[in-house]
Design a protein around this motif. Structure first.
Motif, mmCIF file in Angstrom:
data_model
loop_
_atom_site.group_PDB
_atom_site.id
_atom_site.type_symbol
_atom_site.label_atom_id
_atom_site.label_comp_id
_atom_site.label_asym_id
_atom_site.label_seq_id
_atom_site.Cartn_x
_atom_site.Cartn_y
_atom_site.Cartn_z
ATOM 1 N N PRO A 1 75.342 5.928 16.030
ATOM 2 C CA PRO A 1 74.032 5.713 16.638
ATOM 3 C C PRO A 1 72.905 6.144 15.696
ATOM 4 C CG PRO A 1 75.538 6.695 18.225
ATOM 5 C CD PRO A 1 76.215 6.761 16.886
ATOM 6 N N ALA A 2 71.941 5.257 15.521
ATOM 7 C CA ALA A 2 70.768 5.565 14.700
ATOM 8 C C ALA A 2 69.595 5.991 15.563
ATOM 9 C CB ALA A 2 70.385 4.355 13.862
ATOM 10 N N CYS A 3 69.399 5.282 16.683
ATOM 11 C CA CYS A 3 68.308 5.585 17.613
ATOM 12 C C CYS A 3 68.844 5.477 19.030
ATOM 13 C CB CYS A 3 67.143 4.610 17.429
ATOM 14 S SG CYS A 3 66.379 4.656 15.788
ATOM 15 N N VAL A 4 68.400 6.390 19.894
ATOM 16 C CA VAL A 4 68.839 6.399 21.287
ATOM 17 C C VAL A 4 67.618 6.536 22.184
ATOM 18 C CG1 VAL A 4 70.292 7.514 23.026
ATOM 19 C CG2 VAL A 4 71.033 7.467 20.639
ATOM 20 N N GLY A 5 67.510 5.664 23.177
ATOM 21 C CA GLY A 5 66.415 5.743 24.132
ATOM 22 C C GLY A 5 66.735 6.719 25.256
ATOM 23 N N ILE A 6 65.680 7.248 25.887
ATOM 24 C CA ILE A 6 65.826 8.125 27.046
ATOM 25 C C ILE A 6 65.443 7.314 28.273
ATOM 26 C CG2 ILE A 6 65.117 10.262 28.155
ATOM 27 C CD1 ILE A 6 66.637 10.653 25.537
ATOM 28 N N CYS A 7 66.436 6.986 29.086
ATOM 29 C CA CYS A 7 66.235 6.164 30.269
ATOM 30 C C CYS A 7 65.787 7.033 31.447
ATOM 31 C CB CYS A 7 67.550 5.460 30.604
ATOM 32 S SG CYS A 7 67.490 4.458 32.098
ATOM 33 N N GLY A 8 65.207 6.380 32.455
ATOM 34 C CA GLY A 8 64.864 7.114 33.669
ATOM 35 C C GLY A 8 66.081 7.757 34.302
ATOM 36 N N THR A 9 67.231 7.091 34.210
ATOM 37 C CA THR A 9 68.464 7.682 34.742
ATOM 38 C C THR A 9 68.811 8.965 34.004
ATOM 39 O OG1 THR A 9 69.266 5.485 35.329
ATOM 40 C CG2 THR A 9 70.896 7.251 35.235
ATOM 41 N N ASP A 10 68.598 8.977 32.688
ATOM 42 C CA ASP A 10 68.855 10.201 31.925
ATOM 43 C C ASP A 10 67.971 11.346 32.419
ATOM 44 O OD1 ASP A 10 70.706 8.888 30.248
ATOM 45 O OD2 ASP A 10 69.091 8.154 28.978
ATOM 46 N N LEU A 11 66.729 11.026 32.769
ATOM 47 C CA LEU A 11 65.832 12.060 33.289
ATOM 48 C C LEU A 11 66.311 12.570 34.646
ATOM 49 C CD1 LEU A 11 62.320 10.642 32.310
ATOM 50 C CD2 LEU A 11 63.614 12.460 31.198
ATOM 51 N N HIS A 12 66.790 11.650 35.494
ATOM 52 C CA HIS A 12 67.349 12.081 36.777
ATOM 53 C C HIS A 12 68.518 13.043 36.543
ATOM 54 C CE1 HIS A 12 65.029 9.880 39.676
ATOM 55 N NE2 HIS A 12 65.295 8.711 39.132
ATOM 56 N N ILE A 13 69.382 12.696 35.595
ATOM 57 C CA ILE A 13 70.521 13.567 35.293
ATOM 58 C C ILE A 13 70.018 14.914 34.791
ATOM 59 C CG2 ILE A 13 72.529 13.879 33.790
ATOM 60 C CD1 ILE A 13 72.846 10.815 33.817
ATOM 61 N N SER B 1 60.400 5.539 42.844
ATOM 62 C CA SER B 1 59.953 6.815 42.302
ATOM 63 C C SER B 1 59.172 7.634 43.318
ATOM 64 C CB SER B 1 59.102 6.603 41.048
ATOM 65 O OG SER B 1 58.006 5.771 41.333
ATOM 66 N N GLY B 2 58.963 7.109 44.519
ATOM 67 C CA GLY B 2 58.458 7.988 45.559
ATOM 68 C C GLY B 2 57.301 7.462 46.367
ATOM 69 N N LEU B 3 56.224 7.006 45.735
ATOM 70 C CA LEU B 3 55.004 6.684 46.466
ATOM 71 C C LEU B 3 55.244 5.739 47.629
ATOM 72 C CD1 LEU B 3 51.996 6.240 44.020
ATOM 73 C CD2 LEU B 3 52.297 7.915 45.820
ATOM 74 N N ARG B 4 56.012 4.694 47.397
ATOM 75 C CA ARG B 4 56.183 3.699 48.437
ATOM 76 C C ARG B 4 57.587 3.695 49.018
ATOM 77 N NH1 ARG B 4 52.770 -1.218 45.562
ATOM 78 N NH2 ARG B 4 50.837 -0.054 45.352
#
Length: 280
Positions: free
Chosen positions: A32-44, A175-178
């Motif tokens: 791996p050269a570059c890895v994105g941070i997904c919203g799921t990763d933040l939940h984890i 994500s919450g508001l609605r």
């Protein structure tokens, strides 16, 4: 020595030697050269998925890199090829797979969540998950191929054309508001505290929804557009009750008069149609 970044507990990461699994038959070893941070990763990372994720866990399913080694019986790939990974390992034997719905395989392995992900060097994955990258595409941009593909797929299925108005409820709805009939202070929006103005507006819309015998989540899904494209509304649902609720909302009837009242009160745009998208 090669390292992996591991999730060990809520809001806790560490580094440790990478497992370094040699690629077997049908497998490859990309670096791996570059890895994105997904919203799921933040939940984890926030500890929201501890019931599913076994610790220590190596995260990362949005990536780009180059192949280091190729396992036996792998054809069409060679060392140095630029690749990204479609992070879904399926069994191809269950009824869902046989019906052509491999994305909901009964034994689906979401790589980077259910099994080790890309925030490590090196990394072994099935060759069947690889997607070739053009050499002209920089690897830092190529790490966004997987999330971009999701959006492109959604727009394609919705058959949206230039000039049409659409509503995509995935991010806001989940994500919450609605996602609640009455948004509260401290609601998260895009993983941050929601500003007071959107919360106040969501509450005002919820109040009008209640006057019409419906709810804010139901109105979000039924929002009238030239071609409705409310997509991915079940993304991120953690249990059966939440999925069942969303399915029920898809079938709920929203009065057409709701859109007129919301428009008259300045809570939605003036160009939102008020004669479609609901029941009389």
């Amino acid at each position: 020595m090669t390292l992996a970044v591991r999730y060990t507990a809520a809001r806790t990461l560490d580094t440790a030697p990478a497992p370094g699994v040699e690629p077997g038959p049908g497998e490859v070893e990309p670096a791996p050269a570059c890895v994105g941070i997904c919203g799921t990763d933040l939940h984890i990372f926030h500890g929201d998925m501890d019931a599913r994720v076994a610790t220590p866990a190596v995260l990362g399913h949005e990536m780009s890199g180059r192949i280091l080694r190729v396992g036996p019986d792998v054809e069409g790939w060679r060392v140095g090829d630029a690749v990204t990974v479609m992070p879904l390992r399926r069994d191809d034997t269950c009824p869902a797979c046989h019906a052509g719905h491999q994305h909901i395989c009964r034994h689906l392995d979401f790589i980077g969540i259910d099994s080790p992900g890309a925030i490590q060097q090196p990394w072994t994955v099935p060759a069947s998950t690889l997607t070739r990258l053009p050499e002209s595409l920089p690897l830092d941009r190529a790490a966004l191929v997987e999330p971009t593909a999701v959006a492109v797929r959604d727009v394609g299925r919705a058959q949206v054309t230039d000039g049409e108005k659409t509503v995509v409820a995935a991010g806001v709805f989940n994500s919450g508001l609605r996602s609640r009939p009455w948004p509260a202070d401290g609601t998260k929006y895009d993983y941050q505290d929601a500003p007071p103005e959107p919360v106040a507006r969501a509450r005002a819309i919820a109040e009008v929804c209640e006057e019409h015998g419906t709810s804010l989540p139901a109105a979000v899904i039924a929002f009238p557009t030239t071609r409705p494209s409310t997509v991915n509304v079940t993304l991120g649902m953690r249990d059966r009750a939440q999925v069942t609720q969303n399915v029920a909302l898809q079938r709920s009837a929203v009065p057409r008069a709701l859109w007129h009242d919301l428009r008259e009160r300045g809570l939605i745009r003036q160009d939102v149609p008020t004669t479609v998208g609901g029941v009389p």
